[in-house]
Write an enzyme that holds these catalytic residues in place. Structure first.
Site, PDB file in Angstrom:
ATOM      1  N   CYS A  46      88.973  45.110  43.519  1.00 36.85           N
ATOM      2  CA  CYS A  46      87.677  44.825  44.132  1.00 36.85           C
ATOM      3  C   CYS A  46      87.575  43.385  44.614  1.00 36.85           C
ATOM      4  CB  CYS A  46      86.563  45.012  43.097  1.00 36.85           C
ATOM      5  SG  CYS A  46      86.193  46.716  42.728  1.00 36.85           S
ATOM      6  N   CYS A  50      81.779  42.707  44.430  1.00 39.73           N
ATOM      7  CA  CYS A  50      81.570  44.162  44.386  1.00 39.73           C
ATOM      8  C   CYS A  50      80.334  44.522  43.567  1.00 39.73           C
ATOM      9  CB  CYS A  50      82.800  44.846  43.791  1.00 39.73           C
ATOM     10  SG  CYS A  50      82.597  46.647  43.767  1.00 39.73           S
ATOM     11  N   CYS A  77      88.996  49.454  46.307  1.00 41.04           N
ATOM     12  CA  CYS A  77      87.730  50.066  45.920  1.00 41.04           C
ATOM     13  C   CYS A  77      87.012  50.577  47.159  1.00 41.04           C
ATOM     14  CB  CYS A  77      86.887  49.002  45.215  1.00 41.04           C
ATOM     15  SG  CYS A  77      85.161  49.412  45.045  1.00 41.04           S
ATOM     16  N   CYS A  80      83.433  48.210  47.811  1.00 40.36           N
ATOM     17  CA  CYS A  80      83.421  46.852  48.388  1.00 40.36           C
ATOM     18  C   CYS A  80      84.507  46.667  49.442  1.00 40.36           C
ATOM     19  CB  CYS A  80      83.545  45.802  47.297  1.00 40.36           C
ATOM     20  SG  CYS A  80      85.100  45.879  46.395  1.00 40.36           S
TER      21      CYS A  80
HETATM   22 ZN   LIG Z   1      84.622  47.274  44.433  1.00 43.63          ZN
END
Ligand SMILES: [Zn+2]
Length: 359
Positions: A46, A50, A77, A80
């Site tokens: 991330c 995030c 991810c 994000c």
């Molecule tokens: Zn994330």
């Protein structure tokens, strides 16, 4: 130390990891793009900002880049999107595209923000974060670049001025003069035939020696011992005529002292340096690093279009004769360590700190 949260990446120190973790907990947007966090329990990585729930510290490892995380088996991810260009970078890129084709004398920040679908404050913040410049400063730099391209392409100066939107030619000359002024390599070895005046002043970093010809500053040395500074100057220019010259250099010395305190320059100091073409390019590039910011050796090499010349860049930094004025102290190692400084690491550290606090 085989602790569960020990970072696998050699170049991230525990200290840095602690800083990264603090930024992660704060969901600090400003940290986006400087590192990613990878979660061992989910195999996901991330951005620091995030919005997802924070993982346990012991499940987190940090990487400088998303590529590194992916090489270690982590997937980006979906919330994000750490594998996509970060918002501010994309925004500044789009703004730069518009700016480089704009020929308006004055840039309306409000209008620019509107065409990009952002607010003025978001745009201003993105600029500061990504480039260290104000939108107006970037617009001017881009215009100057385009102006030069037009001239090189055979346009006459009046047409090029008109097309780039410079109201009067004097403004563009002001700007080109602020480039590093260097005399061609006509000097004989050892400074033969050169007349050098020097003066030594007190500064927050100890003694500072400024030496100059009547054309510009030739040396800026830092140290504690006056006689040692003078003998270094004599070693550098064994055949030059070197004399103490306190009064005539006063204005230039004041300007150097200002920069030591981290203050913005009042005027561009004229320089009179002996350099190879490559050193000259590196030193010019260093002068483009905004006050209070740093670059790594490899970033400098890349911006010169010579990504493999990292060591040559480091050498050019180490041989910079005019410390402070050519801000080689703003170049650091990849891992954030300060690396070397001819005048001592604590001086480098102090310089960067005062620049940051005065910015
Ligand atoms: Zn994330």
């Amino acid at each position: 130390m085989a602790h569960a949260s020990t970072n696998p990446t050699q170049d991230i120190t525990p200290h840095t990891a602690a800083r990264y973790w603090a930024a992660t907990r704060a969901r600090d947007r400003r940290a986006d793009g400087t590192f990613v966090l990878a979660v061992r329990s989910t195999h996901i990585y991330c951005r620091p900002s995030c919005p997802a729930r924070r993982p346990l510290r012991r499940n987190v490892v940090f990487y400088r880049t998303g590529e590194e995380a992916e090489q270690n088996g982590y997937r980006p991810c979906l919330r994000c999107r750490p594998d996509e260009i970060s918002g501010p970078v994309a925004l500044v890129q789009r703004a730069a595209d518009r700016l480089s084709f704009s020929s308006e004398e004055r840039l309306g920040l409000g209008e620019l923000a509107r065409t990009l679908g952002a607010t003025q404050s978001t745009l201003r913040r993105a600029f500061r974060q990504v480039t260290g410049l104000k939108p107006r400063e970037l617009a001017e730099a881009l215009r100057l670049k385009r102006f030069k391209a037009l001239l090189r392409g055979g346009k006459n100066i009046t047409d090029a001025l008109y097309e780039t939107g410079y109201g009067s030619s004097s403004r563009v000359y002001e700007r080109s003069n602020s480039q590093l002024g260097m005399t061609p390599a006509t000097y004989r070895k050892g400074g033969q035939g050169m007349q050098l005046g020097y003066t030594i002043a007190k500064s927050a970093l100890g003694k500072v020696l400024v030496a100059a010809t009547d054309r510009g500053v030739t040396a800026v040395y830092l140290g504690d011992d006056e006689s040692k500074l003078i003998s270094e100057l004599r070693e550098e220019y064994p055949r030059a005529e070197i004399t103490a010259a306190s009064n005539s250099l006063e204005r230039w010395v004041r300007e150097v002292l200002l920069r030591i305190e981290g203050q913005p320059p009042h005027f561009e100091l004229p320089l009179d340096l002996q350099a190879t073409a490559f050193q000259r390019r590196v030193w010019q590039e260093l002068q483009r690093i905004p006050r209070g910011r740093t670059r790594t050796y490899s970033q400098v090499a890349r911006s010169l279009g010579k990504p493999k010349a990292v060591r040559a860049v480091a050498r050019a930094c180490a041989t910079n004769p005019v410390s402070i004025v050519v801000p080689c102290h703003r170049v650091i190692r990849q891992d954030g360590a300060l690396a070397g400084y001819r005048w001592g690491l604590s001086r480098k550290e102090q310089l960067l700190a005062s620049e940051r606090s005065a910015t």
